[in-house]
Write a protein that holds these residues in place. Structure first.
Motif, PDB file in Angstrom:
ATOM      1  N   LEU A 157      -3.297   6.323 -10.094  1.00  0.00           N
ATOM      2  CA  LEU A 157      -2.792   5.448 -11.157  1.00  0.00           C
ATOM      3  C   LEU A 157      -1.269   5.373 -11.117  1.00  0.00           C
ATOM      4  N   GLU A 171      -4.940   4.550 -21.011  1.00  0.00           N
ATOM      5  CA  GLU A 171      -5.237   4.244 -19.612  1.00  0.00           C
ATOM      6  C   GLU A 171      -5.900   5.431 -18.913  1.00  0.00           C
ATOM      7  N   ARG A 209      -4.582  -1.582 -10.274  1.00  0.00           N
ATOM      8  CA  ARG A 209      -5.112  -0.493  -9.446  1.00  0.00           C
ATOM      9  C   ARG A 209      -5.388  -1.002  -8.053  1.00  0.00           C
ATOM     10  N   THR A 213      -5.302  10.368 -11.560  1.00  0.00           N
ATOM     11  CA  THR A 213      -4.004  10.042 -12.157  1.00  0.00           C
ATOM     12  C   THR A 213      -2.921   9.872 -11.089  1.00  0.00           C
ATOM     13  N   SER A 244      -3.872  -1.870 -16.268  1.00  0.00           N
ATOM     14  CA  SER A 244      -2.987  -1.413 -15.186  1.00  0.00           C
ATOM     15  C   SER A 244      -3.485  -1.990 -13.888  1.00  0.00           C
TER      16      SER A 244
END
Length: 289
Positions: free
Chosen positions: A208, A249, A288, A205, A286
């Protein structure tokens, strides 16, 4: 009448076969994973609410027992762990993720990494195995903290009543800064000592949030300007809890990591999600690194 009885028996047999095929993934933890009230268009979600979307429910059933505000200590003392233990069947998995509330000073929640926190995590691992289950330790997901000194917060649960204007005005930089310290390290240490599966949710996370940046990362959380979200007319600046998109996500990334750690689960994993558990999720991708 005889035909109806036979038909009913066939249905029961098929249901029994389906149940026998199913493996349960239990989740125990805090508000970042917990089931939330979704009435009235409320947007807050725990990541474990979305986990089922990433597994074939014919074979894998997600049973989420994470609860807002709980630490490893209070989860045990409130007999919540006893309930989960009573449900575990041989071959079931138990995802164990605490830390956010173990950090808090209140005596009914606080534990210390390297000591009482590790002891509780080891208890979950040991007792899961005694029931024939398979424990999986995860450390805490990160808070969205781009300030070197985060706002003092003794209770993440208080963020739910904090409006946009009530939130402290903080100057943010470009780099995400850790708030968990040794509480993010302890689960890995326990996993190594006990030869237990481990998923580094903190690192996942962190990557992210950092990849999305200061502004983009707000889209994962309950972070709304006044008038932006009908269910939060006064707005909100909650850097801990996820909204619908954020929960999906994070669940996607953690499900992928879980399958890497436990390859047996890969055959039941869904690479994409239609967000079956939440019609409002648009499943955006998302960016990355």
């Amino acid at each position: 009448m005889k035909k109806l009885i036979i038909a009913a028996l066939v249905v029961l047999a098929l249901c029994s076969m389906t149940e026998q095929k199913q493996t349960t993934i239990f989740v125990i933890g805090d508000s970042t994973a917990a089931n939330k009230d979704t009435t009235g268009g409320k947007q807050e979600r725990g990541w474990a609410m979305a986990l089922q979307d990433f597994f074939d429910e014919q074979y894998i059933r997600v049973d989420n027992h994470a609860v807002n505000g709980r630490s490893s200590l209070s989860f045990i003392n409130e007999k919540r762990w006893d309930k989960v233990l009573s449900l575990i069947k041989p071959g079931d998995y138990v995802i164990i993720q605490f830390g956010h509330n173990d950090e808090k000073p209140k005596a009914d929640r606080h534990t210390d990494p390297g000591s009482t926190f590790d002891y509780n995590l080891a208890k979950f691992v040991r007792e899961t195995r005694e029931k024939g289950g398979i424990p999986v330790l995860m450390n805490s997901v990160v808070r969205r903290n781009f300030t070197k000194v985060p706002a003092k917060n003794d209770d993440d649960e208080a963020l739910r009543t904090q409006t946009f204007s009530d939130a402290p005005k903080l100057v943010e930089g470009d780099s995400l800064v850790d708030t968990h310290g040794l509480y993010a390290v302890a689960p890995r240490d326990v996993a190594l000592r006990m030869n237990c599966f481990f998923v580094d949710a903190n690192r996942i996370t962190h990557n992210l949030e950092q990849s999305l940046g200061v502004e983009g990362s707000k889209k994962l959380h309950m972070w709304y300007l006044p008038g932006q979200e009908p269910s939060e007319p006064k707005g909100k600046q909650d850097n801990t809890h996820y909204n619908i998109y954020g929960a999906h996500e994070v669940a996607r990334l953690l499900s992928e990591a879980l399958c890497e750690e436990i390859p047996l689960l890969k055959k039941y994993h869904k690479q994409e999600t239609s967000c079956q558990t939440d019609k409002k999720c648009k499943n955006k991708k998302s960016k990355r690194k």
